[in-house]
Scaffold this motif. Structure first.
Motif, PDB file in Angstrom:
ATOM      1  N   SER A  19       0.821  -1.203   0.000  1.00  0.00           N
ATOM      2  CA  SER A  19       0.000   0.000   0.000  1.00  0.00           C
ATOM      3  C   SER A  19       0.859   1.260   0.000  1.00  0.00           C
ATOM      4  CB  SER A  19      -0.924  -0.005   1.218  1.00  0.00           C
ATOM      5  OG  SER A  19      -1.657   1.198   1.302  1.00  0.00           O
ATOM      6  N   VAL A  20       1.903   1.281   0.819  1.00  0.00           N
ATOM      7  CA  VAL A  20       2.796   2.446   0.878  1.00  0.00           C
ATOM      8  C   VAL A  20       3.520   2.633  -0.450  1.00  0.00           C
ATOM      9  CG1 VAL A  20       4.819   3.438   2.023  1.00  0.00           C
ATOM     10  CG2 VAL A  20       3.089   2.265   3.374  1.00  0.00           C
ATOM     11  N   LEU A  21       3.915   1.533  -1.093  1.00  0.00           N
ATOM     12  CA  LEU A  21       4.566   1.618  -2.405  1.00  0.00           C
ATOM     13  C   LEU A  21       3.646   2.298  -3.417  1.00  0.00           C
ATOM     14  CD1 LEU A  21       6.778   0.915  -4.460  1.00  0.00           C
ATOM     15  CD2 LEU A  21       5.755  -1.354  -4.672  1.00  0.00           C
ATOM     16  N   LEU A  22       2.377   1.918  -3.418  1.00  0.00           N
ATOM     17  CA  LEU A  22       1.418   2.525  -4.353  1.00  0.00           C
ATOM     18  C   LEU A  22       1.143   3.981  -3.988  1.00  0.00           C
ATOM     19  CD1 LEU A  22      -1.038  -0.481  -4.735  1.00  0.00           C
ATOM     20  CD2 LEU A  22       0.547   0.397  -6.454  1.00  0.00           C
ATOM     21  N   TYR A  23       1.099   4.287  -2.701  1.00  0.00           N
ATOM     22  CA  TYR A  23       0.946   5.682  -2.292  1.00  0.00           C
ATOM     23  C   TYR A  23       2.141   6.525  -2.730  1.00  0.00           C
ATOM     24  CZ  TYR A  23      -3.324   5.498   0.542  1.00  0.00           C
ATOM     25  OH  TYR A  23      -4.633   5.411   0.958  1.00  0.00           O
ATOM     26  N   PHE A  24       3.314   5.904  -2.744  1.00  0.00           N
ATOM     27  CA  PHE A  24       4.522   6.599  -3.201  1.00  0.00           C
ATOM     28  C   PHE A  24       4.402   6.947  -4.680  1.00  0.00           C
ATOM     29  CE2 PHE A  24       9.030   6.363  -4.724  1.00  0.00           C
ATOM     30  CZ  PHE A  24       9.479   7.491  -4.066  1.00  0.00           C
ATOM     31  N   ILE A  25       3.910   6.001  -5.471  1.00  0.00           N
ATOM     32  CA  ILE A  25       3.709   6.259  -6.898  1.00  0.00           C
ATOM     33  C   ILE A  25       2.683   7.366  -7.099  1.00  0.00           C
ATOM     34  CG2 ILE A  25       2.860   5.246  -9.059  1.00  0.00           C
ATOM     35  CD1 ILE A  25       3.985   2.566  -8.102  1.00  0.00           C
ATOM     36  N   ASP A  26       1.608   7.327  -6.322  1.00  0.00           N
ATOM     37  CA  ASP A  26       0.590   8.375  -6.406  1.00  0.00           C
ATOM     38  C   ASP A  26       1.152   9.722  -5.972  1.00  0.00           C
ATOM     39  OD1 ASP A  26      -2.075   9.543  -6.557  1.00  0.00           O
ATOM     40  OD2 ASP A  26      -2.055   9.475  -4.371  1.00  0.00           O
ATOM     41  N   PHE A  27       2.008   9.711  -4.949  1.00  0.00           N
ATOM     42  CA  PHE A  27       2.622  10.942  -4.453  1.00  0.00           C
ATOM     43  C   PHE A  27       3.485  11.602  -5.535  1.00  0.00           C
ATOM     44  CE2 PHE A  27       6.498  12.717  -2.382  1.00  0.00           C
ATOM     45  CZ  PHE A  27       5.921  13.856  -1.847  1.00  0.00           C
ATOM     46  N   LEU A  82      -6.342   7.556  10.648  1.00  0.00           N
ATOM     47  CA  LEU A  82      -6.217   8.952  10.214  1.00  0.00           C
ATOM     48  C   LEU A  82      -5.838   9.041   8.742  1.00  0.00           C
ATOM     49  CD1 LEU A  82      -4.367  10.524  13.286  1.00  0.00           C
ATOM     50  CD2 LEU A  82      -6.779  10.795  12.650  1.00  0.00           C
ATOM     51  N   SER A  83      -4.962   8.141   8.300  1.00  0.00           N
ATOM     52  CA  SER A  83      -4.551   8.137   6.907  1.00  0.00           C
ATOM     53  C   SER A  83      -5.732   7.878   5.982  1.00  0.00           C
ATOM     54  CB  SER A  83      -3.472   7.079   6.682  1.00  0.00           C
ATOM     55  OG  SER A  83      -3.134   6.988   5.313  1.00  0.00           O
ATOM     56  N   LEU A  84      -6.573   6.931   6.343  1.00  0.00           N
ATOM     57  CA  LEU A  84      -7.760   6.630   5.528  1.00  0.00           C
ATOM     58  C   LEU A  84      -8.713   7.827   5.481  1.00  0.00           C
ATOM     59  CD1 LEU A  84      -8.511   2.968   6.687  1.00  0.00           C
ATOM     60  CD2 LEU A  84      -7.689   3.685   4.435  1.00  0.00           C
ATOM     61  N   LEU A  90      -9.650  14.744   2.539  1.00  0.00           N
ATOM     62  CA  LEU A  90      -8.835  15.927   2.281  1.00  0.00           C
ATOM     63  C   LEU A  90      -7.985  15.835   1.024  1.00  0.00           C
ATOM     64  CD1 LEU A  90      -7.637  16.694   5.923  1.00  0.00           C
ATOM     65  CD2 LEU A  90      -9.621  17.593   4.709  1.00  0.00           C
ATOM     66  N   ARG A  91      -7.596  14.615   0.637  1.00  0.00           N
ATOM     67  CA  ARG A  91      -6.745  14.399  -0.544  1.00  0.00           C
ATOM     68  C   ARG A  91      -5.436  15.195  -0.456  1.00  0.00           C
ATOM     69  NH1 ARG A  91      -5.430  11.072  -3.126  1.00  0.00           N
ATOM     70  NH2 ARG A  91      -4.935  12.308  -4.944  1.00  0.00           N
ATOM     71  N   VAL A  92      -4.738  15.062   0.660  1.00  0.00           N
ATOM     72  CA  VAL A  92      -3.413  15.684   0.817  1.00  0.00           C
ATOM     73  C   VAL A  92      -2.377  14.570   0.677  1.00  0.00           C
ATOM     74  CG1 VAL A  92      -1.944  17.107   2.282  1.00  0.00           C
ATOM     75  CG2 VAL A  92      -4.435  17.369   2.377  1.00  0.00           C
ATOM     76  N   ASP A  93      -1.865  14.387  -0.533  1.00  0.00           N
ATOM     77  CA  ASP A  93      -1.013  13.230  -0.836  1.00  0.00           C
ATOM     78  C   ASP A  93       0.252  13.207   0.011  1.00  0.00           C
ATOM     79  OD1 ASP A  93      -2.847  12.488  -2.743  1.00  0.00           O
ATOM     80  OD2 ASP A  93      -1.829  13.548  -4.363  1.00  0.00           O
ATOM     81  N   PHE A  94       0.840  14.380   0.238  1.00  0.00           N
ATOM     82  CA  PHE A  94       2.083  14.455   1.006  1.00  0.00           C
ATOM     83  C   PHE A  94       1.877  13.897   2.416  1.00  0.00           C
ATOM     84  CE2 PHE A  94       5.019  16.612   3.850  1.00  0.00           C
ATOM     85  CZ  PHE A  94       6.223  16.473   3.188  1.00  0.00           C
TER      86      PHE A  94
END
Length: 276
Positions: A19-27, A82-84, A90-94
């Motif tokens: 999940s974190v890997l995919l969030y990194f790509i999205d970031f 909180l992340s979810l 809020l959609r704050v990717d950072f």
């Protein structure tokens, strides 16, 4: 039952890492598909964590916040929750990405801590598995960095052939410059979070197994230098919009640090070649 719960916790950590890997790509790229898959994977992790939390409350008859070990687990659950919420509202990717990096660190510390296992044999097995996951992730990241460097070298070769107007089958087989640069970048994107996960798990293993652990160990410092180097490479590529030969040379230069870290710093390390 204890073995089954241990395996479920390990599977949860692996799902969280993906999940974190995919969030990194999205970031990096504002990739909505990657964000959506990452969100659902994290949702699965949250459901599993909530079930484990409820089972612990039923077993002990109290809320798990009275010890540091219990607090870590609840803290990880809070971060995931909180992340979810932030991701959905809020959609704050950072913030989402770095919250999940911290959450992964906390969950990994809790999952692979032998203090939670009553069986001494199972506790030792868990620590050994932690080492294997650390090594596997490290080699996967090094493999990604190696291929990334190869594509950068092919880019420079193709660039030279085009500049000298050396037309022929070799030029066609190498592929176009845009594709070579893109593949080099994608492999670096994959390698960075893999190396980050490996460092998190590796430091935890060393903390458990190595007496008087010093973070000034050559291999630890070298690994963080590699991580910072490739992070700078990604930053320059995305934020500074650097392309072409300079980016290829930068990638190759950072890969030289990877080789130095693996062959030289590994031999100077105080514990990386111990027989465990």
């Amino acid at each position: 039952m204890e073995l089954l719960m241990t395996r479920l916790h390990e599977a949860t950590v692996l799902l969280y890492a993906l999940s974190v890997l995919l969030y990194f790509i999205d970031f990096l790229h504002n990739n909505r598909r990657a964000n959506k898959v990452a969100f659902w994977l994290l949702s699965i992790v949250w459901v599993l964590q909530t079930i484990f939390l409820c089972l612990y409350v039923v077993k002990t008859g109290r809320f798990p916040v009275l010890t540091i070990f219990e607090g870590l687990y609840f803290y990880a659950w809070v971060l995931i929750t909180l992340s979810l919420i932030i991701n959905r509202l809020l959609r704050v990717d950072f913030i989402v990405f770095f919250t999940n990096v911290l959450g992964f660190m906390v969950m990994a510390i809790h999952t692979f801590a032998p203090v939670q296992i009553e069986s001494e044999v199972l506790a030792q097995q868990l620590v050994s598995e932690l080492l294997m996951i650390h090594i596997t992730l490290a080699f996967l990241s090094y493999g990604a960095f190696t291929l990334s460097c190869v594509f950068s070298i092919l880019y420079l070769i193709q660039y030279d052939l085009l500049k000298r107007k050396k037309w022929g089958k070799r030029l066609i087989r190498l592929g176009d410059l845009t594709h070579l640069e893109k593949m080099s970048y994608i492999l670096a994107v994959i390698g960075v979070p893999l190396l980050m996960f490996s460092l998190i798990l590796g430091i935890q293993w060393a903390y458990i197994k190595v007496p008087n652990l010093s973070l000034l160990d050559f291999k630890i410092i070298g690994s963080f230098v590699v991580l910072i180097g490739y992070s700078v490479y990604l930053y320059i590529k995305i934020r500074k919009q650097m392309y072409g030969r300079m980016l290829a040379f930068l990638n190759i230069g950072i890969f030289m640090i990877v080789l130095i870290n693996f062959f030289l710093f590994g031999s100077l390390s105080t514990f990386h070649f111990w027989n465990t």
